[in-house]
Design an enzyme around this catalytic site. Structure first.
Site, PDB file in Angstrom:
ATOM      1  CE  LYS A 159      37.932  48.847  -9.381  1.00  0.00           C
ATOM      2  NZ  LYS A 159      37.518  49.233  -8.015  1.00  0.00           N
ATOM      3  CE  LYS A 161      32.970  46.141  -7.997  1.00  0.00           C
ATOM      4  NZ  LYS A 161      33.244  46.695  -6.683  1.00  0.00           N
ATOM      5  NE  ARG A 162      37.313  53.648 -14.532  1.00  0.00           N
ATOM      6  CZ  ARG A 162      38.018  54.745 -14.813  1.00  0.00           C
ATOM      7  NH1 ARG A 162      37.662  55.903 -14.299  1.00  0.00           N
ATOM      8  NH2 ARG A 162      39.040  54.696 -15.624  1.00  0.00           N
ATOM      9  CG  HIS A 182      42.298  56.751  -1.664  1.00  0.00           C
ATOM     10  ND1 HIS A 182      41.010  56.719  -1.180  1.00  0.00           N
ATOM     11  CD2 HIS A 182      42.770  57.975  -1.366  1.00  0.00           C
ATOM     12  CE1 HIS A 182      40.718  57.885  -0.621  1.00  0.00           C
ATOM     13  NE2 HIS A 182      41.772  58.662  -0.717  1.00  0.00           N
ATOM     14  CE  LYS A 209      28.894  55.115  -3.055  1.00  0.00           C
ATOM     15  NZ  LYS A 209      29.819  55.457  -4.162  1.00  0.00           N
ATOM     16  CB  THR A 235      32.667  53.526  -1.532  1.00  0.00           C
ATOM     17  OG1 THR A 235      33.105  53.815  -2.868  1.00  0.00           O
ATOM     18  CG2 THR A 235      33.709  53.983  -0.549  1.00  0.00           C
TER      19      THR A 235
HETATM   20  C1  26W Z   1      47.821  58.259 -10.712  1.00  0.00           C
HETATM   21  C2  26W Z   1      46.653  57.585 -11.266  1.00  0.00           C
HETATM   22  C3  26W Z   1      45.654  57.227 -10.236  1.00  0.00           C
HETATM   23  C4  26W Z   1      44.419  57.804 -10.263  1.00  0.00           C
HETATM   24  C5  26W Z   1      43.506  57.503  -9.314  1.00  0.00           C
HETATM   25  C6  26W Z   1      45.968  56.343  -9.236  1.00  0.00           C
HETATM   26  C7  26W Z   1      45.067  56.041  -8.286  1.00  0.00           C
HETATM   27  C8  26W Z   1      43.837  56.618  -8.303  1.00  0.00           C
HETATM   28  C9  26W Z   1      42.834  56.348  -7.206  1.00  0.00           C
HETATM   29  C10 26W Z   1      43.551  56.133  -5.909  1.00  0.00           C
HETATM   30  C11 26W Z   1      41.901  55.286  -7.565  1.00  0.00           C
HETATM   31  C12 26W Z   1      40.760  55.131  -6.613  1.00  0.00           C
HETATM   32  O1  26W Z   1      39.725  55.709  -6.805  1.00  0.00           O
HETATM   33  N1  26W Z   1      40.928  54.306  -5.580  1.00  0.00           N
HETATM   34  C13 26W Z   1      39.798  53.841  -4.806  1.00  0.00           C
HETATM   35  O2  26W Z   1      39.568  54.686  -3.704  1.00  0.00           O
HETATM   36  C14 26W Z   1      38.360  54.329  -3.041  1.00  0.00           C
HETATM   37  C15 26W Z   1      38.105  55.328  -1.945  1.00  0.00           C
HETATM   38  O3  26W Z   1      39.010  55.156  -0.906  1.00  0.00           O
HETATM   39  C16 26W Z   1      38.433  52.911  -2.522  1.00  0.00           C
HETATM   40  O4  26W Z   1      37.184  52.561  -1.984  1.00  0.00           O
HETATM   41  C17 26W Z   1      38.803  51.937  -3.638  1.00  0.00           C
HETATM   42  O5  26W Z   1      39.023  50.647  -3.119  1.00  0.00           O
HETATM   43  C18 26W Z   1      40.039  52.423  -4.359  1.00  0.00           C
HETATM   44  O6  26W Z   1      40.310  51.607  -5.481  1.00  0.00           O
END
Ligand code: 26W
Length: 821
Positions: A559, A553-554, A362, A665, A661
């Protein structure tokens, strides 16, 4: 909203069941019940309808020898269940009627649900959308996750800053979960390993762990849309064992015993609120191992003890998906279970493991790629470290055969990063142990192949595939936007929420003036509701005729919420200069949480709220520009925000956002997008048509070229007078009551470093926003674009995405659940 045969008698039955639940489950007379009691009574009522289908699903799946999908995820961001269950059951109107008979307002009750926010953002919400689709597509599936006692923190804004408060989603109880203590497993940590030779002369290893905790499952049935199939969301909670850890070592030490109890139960206390940055915290590794150990023991229990099958056939009954690297320890743990505990040979075990797991990536951000210090890993999981080294040794031997004398390649592909401090690389582990690796949007997958996973792609050219993300139309249109749902149904008939391709039939309605008018009214009603709320709660007047321009979004530099702020300030300057030059009034709305330790993201929030304070109070502007920061953005608030947006901001630097995503929406709710060619934006633009998408900004290859040729943001600052004015206004303390130091880190970062190329994209963005404003003034044209956008969004349903997973990776088939069968 749905066919309503026998609706009245069903409403009467619901009313009766509700009264019974209030009496038997809540234990209160009607007159003494609180609103929360009413909510719980209604939830129990809906739950019993659900359980009927859930029990039939479980029975059917246990009898059939089909493969089950196990979706491993550290996060499931479910959001409120009540309305969603009502919609999927097809009882929305019946429940409304039943509550009316009792003098209760169903919307008020629905609003009381505290959402389980067991996720950070996109990745957790994607898992929730996929469970909805798995159930709807009748695929037998289990979501395995953690039951965090405290989910994502509650965000409040104090003096313009984000302040975090702990989330207490379980305070009023959780009517949706079923507690299953009989399916408890033990999870062990630490200690040491012993090597020995067994009676048959085989080399064996015994793990002597140093401590043990119990994993107790809490089950939530997730019902599909208008089907009998449920999937199971099984979340594990850590509980102390009366284990040897304190009995043996701390005899009679009561406080010591309590301490280890607290320590054990800490494992599932709280969700790590970090999005895209890896902290290397021991507790997080403990969580990850806890999840995979419980889930794998559970799957083996089902396969061997409940279905009576041979462990050597495990891959025939499970397809496991790793939602990012967070659960990738599962690869090592399953090897340990097969080799150490079930005495299966290494090669045979490895074949099984590799055919069970697949890995979804992701993120491309280097700081989000998980790696664990070897010292930490080895101390917590000494046997796993040995197995990991053996996996690595065998793997690298093969790499050396394919690429002799290429030590650099071997070093890059190794599961261990060498150096003064050694690290375990979780992404490499996930790649080596999986049958398929998938990216989450076409561009993201291309970049994975070219950059982050380049060596693995070269080594296994067929292993990396693309499956573009999708979102469930049930929650994001059906639940969030009942007005739009009814209007679409009026136009194209029932059934489209379960088969989004039918939305294509909406396309000709763009030419129908009467339909456009109704479309406009639906959007307008949402904008009015929000305006009323803003007046009531925040004492801010919003103009529902203005362009609602939304970014939720975050909060993250990549972003680029701050690029949006620069545009807001640019508009403000133009308005100050000449009120008539800005013809389209705008309401710019932000929402999103910053990781508590991410200083720059928190400063961006402070900038947004500071700019809002100044602009909203400036009489010169005559209400042509308003800026709002909506605190505590979550699923529930998303359901309010997407339907009221005119414009969706998807403005990440190209090449940074894996998919996004929220972009889907918004578009499904009729917002037009202003965006870069990043993540799934690329595919959304192709689907809706370039004439319906406001494109700006550098492309991913251009970004790369710009960075390679030595990007100098200061030159742009010098050469663009307007940009200079905007940045200077911030720097000079205009938005910080004269305090020039407050935003200095942010402005300096942009002028001297600008890692996300805001200044490079600034002018193009501002120009593009002008085109947006011009088109918005042609209301009929805008409405046509909006209708066509919705009509062309069917590809972004999570049903399509999940079907692709089923076909390309899991090789699972739907199973029909017959009631009373
Ligand atoms: C280790 C810390 C950490 C925690 C969460 C690293 C990475 C994450 C996630 C991968 C963050 C996340 O939510 N990524 C998002 O995933 C979505 C679903 O696929 C994508 O639509 C977003 O672009 C992506 O940022």
């Amino acid at each position: 909203m749905q066919e309503n045969k026998g609706g009245r008698s069903e409403a009467a039955a619901i009313k009766k069941a509700f009264a019974k639940n209030l009496y038997h489950n809540i234990g209160k007379p009607f007159m003494a019940a609180t609103p929360e009691d009413f909510f719980n009574a209604l939830a129990y009522t809906v739950r019993s309808l659900l359980l009927d289908k859930f029990i039939h699903s479980v029975e059917t799946y246990l009898k059939k020898e089909t493969r089950v999908v196990a979706y491993f995820s550290a996060e499931f961001l479910e959001g409120p269940h009540l309305v969603n269950n009502m919609l999927n059951l097809g009882v929305v109107e019946q429940v409304r009627e039943a509550m009316e008979m009792l003098g209760l307002d169903v919307d008020t009750l629905v609003n009381l649900e505290v959402e389980p926010g067991l996720g950070n953002g996109g990745l957790g919400r994607l898992a929730a959308c996929y469970l909805d689709s798995l159930a709807t597509l009748r695929i037998p599936a289990i979501g395995y996750g953690l039951r965090y006692e405290h989910g994502m923190f509650e965000q409040r804004i104090e003096d313009g800053w984000q302040v975090e408060y702990s989330d207490n989603w379980l305070h009023f109880g959780n009517p949706w979960e079923l507690y299953r203590p009989e399916r408890t497993f033990r999870v062990r940590y630490g200690g040491f390993t012993e090597h020995y030779t067994d009676a048959a002369g085989n080399f064996r290893v015994r793990w002597r762990p140093g401590m043990e905790v119990k994993g107790v499952p809490h089950d939530t049935p997730i019902l599909g849309y208008r089907v009998n199939n449920c999937v199971l969301l099984r979340l594990w909670r850590a509980e102390a064992t009366k284990g040897f850890d304190f009995q043996d070592f701390n005899q009679g030490d009561f406080y010591g015993a309590v301490e280890s109890k607290v320590q054990a139960e800490n494992i599932t206390k709280v969700l790590y609120p970090n999005d895209q940055s890896q902290a290397g915290k021991r507790l997080r590794l403990e969580q990850q191992y806890f999840l995979v150990s419980c889930a794998l023991q559970d799957l083996i229990h089902m396969h061997v003890h409940m279905k009576g099958l041979d462990l050597a056939e495990l891959h025939k009954s499970i397809a496991a998906q790793l939602n990012d690297t967070h659960p990738s320890l599962a690869i090592v743990e399953l090897m340990r279970l097969l080799v150490d505990e079930h005495h299966m040979g290494w090669d045979r075990s490895w074949t099984i493991v590799r055919s069970i797991f697949s890995y979804t990536n992701h993120t491309l951000l280097p700081e989000a790629l998980e790696k664990w210090p070897v010292s930490l890993f080895q101390g917590l999981l000494p046997r796993h470290y040995e197995i990991l080294c053996e996996i690595n040794r065998r793997f690298l031997d093969q790499v050396r055969v394919r690429f002799p004398l290429d030590d650099e390649r071997v070093a890059r592909m190794s599961l261990i990063e060498e150096g003064p401090e050694k690290y375990v690389r979780m992404a490499n582990l996930a790649c080596v142990g999986s049958s398929h690796i998938n990216g989450v949007a076409r561009l993201h997958t291309q970049l994975l192949k070219k950059l982050v996973l380049k060596d693995f792609h070269r080594y296994w050219p067929d292993r990396i595939i693309n499956i573009t993300n999708g979102v469930t139309p049930r929650r994001w249109i059906g639940v969030a936007n009942p007005g739009l749902t009814a209007l679409i149904t009026e136009a194209i008939g029932e059934g489209w929420l379960g088969d989004l391709d039918r939305l294509k039939k909406l396309e000709p309605f763009a030419e129908d003036a009467a339909f456009r008018d109704k479309w406009c009214q639906v959007k307008r009603r949402h904008k009015e509701e929000v305006a009323a709320l803003a007046r009531e709660r925040f004492d801010i007047i919003l103009d529902p005729d203005s362009l609602f321009d939304v970014q939720v979004k975050r909060i993250h530099e990549y972003k680029r919420q701050h690029l949006n702020v620069l545009h807001v300030i640019s508009l403000y300057l133009r308005l100050k200069n000449d009120l008539a030059s800005v013809k389209t009034p705008r309401t710019v709305i932000f929402g999103g949480k910053a990781a508590p330790g991410y200083f720059m993201a928190k400063l961006i929030i402070k900038l947004i709220t500071s700019v809002a304070r100044v602009i909203n109070a400036d009489p010169d502007i005559q209400d042509r520009l308003k800026v709002i920061f909506r605190p505590n953005y979550n699923v529930k608030i998303g359901q309010i925000i997407y339907p009221m947006a005119d414009l969706s901001e998807q403005i990440s630097l190209a090449g940074m956002e894996a998919s996004g995503t929220g972009n889907m929406k918004f578009a499904m709710n009729g917002a037009l997008t202003i965006g870069t060619l990043d993540g799934a934006n690329v595919e959304i633009r192709e689907a809706v048509g370039r004439e319906n998408f406001f494109l700006f900004g550098l492309t991913a290859p251009e970004v790369q070229a710009r960075k390679e040729s030595g990007y100098r943001p200061l030159d742009l600052y010098r050469d663009n007078e307007h940009l200079r004015q905007v940045l200077d206004l911030i720097e000079n303390g205009y938005f910080s009551r004269g305090d020039r130091s407050l935003f200095k880190p942010l402005v300096d970062n942009l002028k001297y470093d600008d890692p996300y190329l805001l200044l490079a994209d600034f002018q193009d963005y501002v120009d593009c926003q002008r085109r947006v404003a011009t088109v918005f003034r042609d209301r009929q044209e805008w409405l046509k674009k909006s209708i066509r956008t919705v009509a062309r969004m069917s590809r972004f349903s999570s049903d399509r995405a999940v079907r692709e997973y089923c076909r390309k990776i899991w090789r699972v088939e739907p199973v029909e659940v017959v009631m009373g069968g």
